[in-house]
Motif scaffolding. Structure first.
Motif, PDB file in Angstrom:
ATOM      1  N   ILE A   1      -1.464   7.275  -8.074  1.00 58.49           N
ATOM      2  CA  ILE A   1      -1.153   5.977  -8.679  1.00 58.49           C
ATOM      3  C   ILE A   1      -2.212   4.913  -8.394  1.00 58.49           C
ATOM      4  O   ILE A   1      -2.123   3.803  -8.917  1.00 58.49           O
ATOM      5  CB  ILE A   1       0.229   5.447  -8.226  1.00 58.49           C
ATOM      6  N   SER A   2      -3.188   5.225  -7.589  1.00 61.02           N
ATOM      7  CA  SER A   2      -4.227   4.246  -7.281  1.00 61.02           C
ATOM      8  C   SER A   2      -4.934   3.815  -8.558  1.00 61.02           C
ATOM      9  O   SER A   2      -5.397   4.644  -9.348  1.00 61.02           O
ATOM     10  CB  SER A   2      -5.243   4.852  -6.306  1.00 61.02           C
TER      11      SER A   2
ATOM     12  N   TYR B   1       0.859   0.126 -10.727  1.00 65.88           N
ATOM     13  CA  TYR B   1       0.809   0.383  -9.279  1.00 65.88           C
ATOM     14  C   TYR B   1       1.791  -0.486  -8.504  1.00 65.88           C
ATOM     15  O   TYR B   1       2.545  -0.001  -7.652  1.00 65.88           O
ATOM     16  CB  TYR B   1      -0.613   0.145  -8.758  1.00 65.88           C
ATOM     17  N   GLU B   2       1.790  -1.787  -8.762  1.00 68.34           N
ATOM     18  CA  GLU B   2       2.632  -2.708  -7.987  1.00 68.34           C
ATOM     19  C   GLU B   2       4.111  -2.368  -8.128  1.00 68.34           C
ATOM     20  O   GLU B   2       4.858  -2.362  -7.148  1.00 68.34           O
ATOM     21  CB  GLU B   2       2.386  -4.154  -8.430  1.00 68.34           C
TER      22      GLU B   2
ATOM     23  N   LYS C   1       0.852  -1.181   0.000  1.00 71.75           N
ATOM     24  CA  LYS C   1       0.000   0.000   0.000  1.00 71.75           C
ATOM     25  C   LYS C   1       0.891   1.235   0.000  1.00 71.75           C
ATOM     26  O   LYS C   1       1.861   1.302   0.727  1.00 71.75           O
ATOM     27  CB  LYS C   1      -0.904   0.032   1.239  1.00 71.75           C
TER      28      LYS C   1
ATOM     29  N   HIS D   1      -3.602   2.549 -11.144  1.00 72.50           N
ATOM     30  CA  HIS D   1      -2.739   2.601 -12.315  1.00 72.50           C
ATOM     31  C   HIS D   1      -2.214   1.207 -12.638  1.00 72.50           C
ATOM     32  O   HIS D   1      -1.980   0.395 -11.750  1.00 72.50           O
ATOM     33  CB  HIS D   1      -1.558   3.547 -12.057  1.00 72.50           C
ATOM     34  N   TRP D   2      -2.042   0.923 -13.927  1.00 70.99           N
ATOM     35  CA  TRP D   2      -1.592  -0.412 -14.333  1.00 70.99           C
ATOM     36  C   TRP D   2      -0.221  -0.758 -13.753  1.00 70.99           C
ATOM     37  O   TRP D   2       0.110  -1.930 -13.572  1.00 70.99           O
ATOM     38  CB  TRP D   2      -1.556  -0.523 -15.860  1.00 70.99           C
TER      39      TRP D   2
ATOM     40  N   ALA E   1       6.178   5.276 -15.354  1.00 73.05           N
ATOM     41  CA  ALA E   1       5.544   4.000 -15.007  1.00 73.05           C
ATOM     42  C   ALA E   1       6.277   2.846 -15.668  1.00 73.05           C
ATOM     43  O   ALA E   1       6.513   1.799 -15.043  1.00 73.05           O
ATOM     44  CB  ALA E   1       4.076   4.010 -15.435  1.00 73.05           C
TER      45      ALA E   1
ATOM     46  N   ALA F   1       4.814   0.968  -6.347  1.00 72.22           N
ATOM     47  CA  ALA F   1       4.771   0.756  -4.897  1.00 72.22           C
ATOM     48  C   ALA F   1       6.034   0.082  -4.406  1.00 72.22           C
ATOM     49  O   ALA F   1       6.594   0.432  -3.358  1.00 72.22           O
ATOM     50  CB  ALA F   1       3.546  -0.087  -4.529  1.00 72.22           C
TER      51      ALA F   1
END
Length: 268
Positions: free
Chosen positions: A72-73, A78-79, A65, A75-76, A232, A82
């Motif tokens: 970025i919530s 995100y992982e 999280k 977003h493709w 990204a 993060a």
């Protein structure tokens, strides 16, 4: 630029190599719901985990999280974002934004790659570029990358740090980083990109190699080699590179255990 300027001051506290990231990622450290606000702490909240550059093992976070980045919530990538945020490779600006779809410059990508690879400083005898000033914020990262063979610059002696980096330039740097770490290159099934003919000769082997390792996958069958790399996309290839190194490390350890040998099978 502002996204990358706020990285931890104590670079020496970061894991030194891609392999160090792999080791530390095995046992994420559960810290606290709130970062310390006293004693001059510079920790940052990552969900219920805390990244603290003064921690001896700053990569021991579980970046499932990211509460302090506001854009970025969903977003493709995100992982990937993060993960790198939790490891101190990237950060947000003063508005807590990362701008994942913005292009990334050659200097910015060089800094991210330098931190992930652990190559963040160069000797005084490192080769210089005509347009990289010693006082520039990216100077040490660019020089370290050059000294360790990750970048070469242009024929006119320049590096062009403020230019956007292309996708094929990214592929070459990531390939060199993996080889510099002596990580075995898996002979997977390379993707037959529909625009492979558009990839310059200097980058073609790197593109095919990374696609075989699953680090790049293209877009609808194409690679778009001359397109600018986004923040990204940069986060994703570095995240996948770390995961690839981790998988190869675990595979080598498993092979060693099954054969009873201590041979380091990551080294080619």
């Amino acid at each position: 630029l502002s996204t990358l300027k706020n990285l931890p001051a104590r670079v020496a506290d970061l894991p030194k190599t891609v392999d160090d990231y792999c080791k530390a990622a095995q046992n994420p450290k559960d810290n606290t719901d709130n970062p310390s606000s006293g004693g001059g702490s510079s920790s940052k909240s990552v969900g219920k985990y805390t990244y603290d550059p003064n921690n001896d093992n700053p990569s021991q976070v579980k970046p499932d999280k990211v509460t302090s980045l506001t854009d970025i919530s969903g977003h493709w990538a995100y992982e990937s974002i993060a993960d790198l945020f939790g490891r101190g490779v990237i950060s947000g600006d003063e508005n807590k934004k990362f701008y994942p779809d913005n292009n990334i410059t050659r200097a910015e990508f060089c800094k991210m790659t330098a931190i992930v690879s652990g190559k963040t400083s160069a000797s005084d005898t490192a080769a210089s570029f005509s347009d990289v000033d010693r006082g520039a914020w990216y100077y040490s990262y660019v020089m370290a990358a050059a000294e360790n063979g990750l970048i070469n610059g242009y024929e006119d002696g320049s590096f062009r740090p403020d230019n956007n980096i292309s996708r094929q330039e990214m592929a070459v740097i990531i390939s060199r980083m993996i080889h510099a770490e002596n990580i075995a290159v898996e002979d997977g099934n390379s993707i037959s990109f529909t625009d492979i003919a558009d990839v310059n000769d200097y980058a073609r082997d790197a593109v095919m190699e990374l696609s075989g390792m699953g680090i790049i996958s293209g877009d609808g069958g194409s690679f778009r080699p001359n397109d600018n790399l986004t923040k990204a996309e940069a986060s994703t290839v570095l995240y996948k590179s770390r995961k690839y190194a981790e998988r190869m490390k675990n595979s080598a350890v498993s092979d060693n255990n099954s054969t009873g040998t201590t041979e380091d099978k990551i080294v080619k």
